[in-house]
Design a protein around this motif. Structure first.
Motif, mmCIF file in Angstrom:
data_model
loop_
_atom_site.group_PDB
_atom_site.id
_atom_site.type_symbol
_atom_site.label_atom_id
_atom_site.label_comp_id
_atom_site.label_asym_id
_atom_site.label_seq_id
_atom_site.Cartn_x
_atom_site.Cartn_y
_atom_site.Cartn_z
ATOM 1 N N GLU A 54 -9.660 -0.264 0.950
ATOM 2 C CA GLU A 54 -9.571 0.888 1.850
ATOM 3 C C GLU A 54 -9.526 0.393 3.296
ATOM 4 N N GLU A 55 -8.360 -0.125 3.679
ATOM 5 C CA GLU A 55 -8.194 -0.650 5.039
ATOM 6 C C GLU A 55 -7.460 0.357 5.905
ATOM 7 N N THR A 56 -7.764 0.340 7.165
ATOM 8 C CA THR A 56 -7.021 1.185 8.084
ATOM 9 C C THR A 56 -5.715 0.486 8.434
ATOM 10 N N ASP A 89 -5.691 10.122 8.278
ATOM 11 C CA ASP A 89 -6.286 8.863 7.836
ATOM 12 C C ASP A 89 -7.187 9.080 6.614
ATOM 13 N N TRP A 130 -4.942 9.264 3.641
ATOM 14 C CA TRP A 130 -4.387 7.932 3.369
ATOM 15 C C TRP A 130 -5.426 7.044 2.677
ATOM 16 N N ARG A 131 -6.668 7.096 3.168
ATOM 17 C CA ARG A 131 -7.728 6.296 2.549
ATOM 18 C C ARG A 131 -7.976 6.731 1.102
ATOM 19 N N TYR A 132 -7.888 8.019 0.847
ATOM 20 C CA TYR A 132 -8.032 8.493 -0.530
ATOM 21 C C TYR A 132 -6.928 7.887 -1.405
ATOM 22 N N ALA A 150 0.827 -1.207 0.000
ATOM 23 C CA ALA A 150 0.000 0.000 0.000
ATOM 24 C C ALA A 150 0.863 1.259 0.000
ATOM 25 N N LEU A 185 -5.301 5.128 -0.989
ATOM 26 C CA LEU A 185 -5.572 3.703 -1.217
ATOM 27 C C LEU A 185 -6.606 3.528 -2.322
ATOM 28 N N ARG A 186 -7.668 4.318 -2.295
ATOM 29 C CA ARG A 186 -8.685 4.226 -3.356
ATOM 30 C C ARG A 186 -8.085 4.604 -4.696
#
Ligand SMILES: [Zn+2]
Length: 232
Positions: free
Chosen positions: A229-231, A215, A218-220, A9, A222-223
């Motif tokens: 979209e994992e923490t 966070d 970070w999630r953006y 990731a 990942l997408r």
């Protein structure tokens, strides 16, 4: 996320953000059992990193798991993780903006939201060498220059950022790169006249870059990288 999925990731997110330098630069996460660092194998670009291109490297540089060669500059990660028990992940890239900015040898000013993480106090610089960080001694020197900061510039080389989580370390790398690019743009246009002072930096660090905001960014990433979209 497993250490392997965190490494995948991190690199895919860095690729999305434009940090790639052919096959150079790397992120690493601390092995939860203390065996060393999980990082990408040498020879692959950030966007090419998959679970099969991740290796576990001991503090002495031995590949303990995974297939492939380790990067020469693994001591950046092992040195910092030894010195900073609060750090779970380290990112090293050859960001063009950070390297160009470091060449000016001027303080980083908080010209935007991104800069408040790296100003007041000014982002530290590692001045030992512009060459490869290929020994444990040099890794320890980089860690000493970093101190308790979230990032250190390596003039004539690149940047190093850290975080408690891999997402935080990656976000710090992206935000430092952008802050350097913003200042380069402003300085190319004229004299700097307005930036956040210490009080505004502190307030904006809490408002703009608290764990929830980090966070979200970070999630953006990942997408954008096409990953779950994992923490972390
Ligand atoms: Zn390097």
């Amino acid at each position: 996320m497993t250490p392997v999925s965190q490494v995948v990731a991190a690199h895919r997110a860095l690729a999305v953000a434009g940090h790639g330098d052919l096959v150079w630069g790397h992120a690493a996460v601390r092995d939860p059992d203390g065996a060393g660092i999980w990082t990408k194998a040498a020879g692959w670009g950030f966007e090419e990193v998959t679970e099969y291109r991740v290796v576990l490297v001991s503090p002495d540089g031995d590949v303990l798991a995974g297939t492939g060669r380790r990067h020469i500059e693994y001591p950046i990660h092992t040195g910092i993780l030894r010195a900073r028990p609060d750090v779970g992940a380290v990112v090293h890239t050859h960001s063009h903006a950070a390297t160009a900015f470091a060449a000016l040898d001027v303080p980083l000013r908080a010209l935007d939201h991104d800069g408040v993480l790296f100003s007041e106090p000014d982002v530290p610089r590692f001045r030992g060498t512009g060459g490869l960080i290929r020994t444990a001694a040099l890794g320890a020197d980089v860690a000493a220059a970093l101190g308790d900061a979230p990032a250190v510039l390596l003039p004539r080389h690149g940047l190093v950022t850290v975080g408690a989580s891999v997402g935080q370390a990656v976000m710090h790398a992206i935000l430092l790169d952008r802050a350097c690019r913003t200042q380069l743009t402003a300085m190319a246009a004229g004299e700097l006249r307005s930036w956040s002072d210490a009080a505004e930096c502190a307030a904006k660090r809490a408002a703009c870059w608290n764990p929830t905001q980090i966070d979200a960014g970070w999630r953006y990433l990942l997408r954008a990288a096409g990953l779950p979209e994992e923490t972390t």
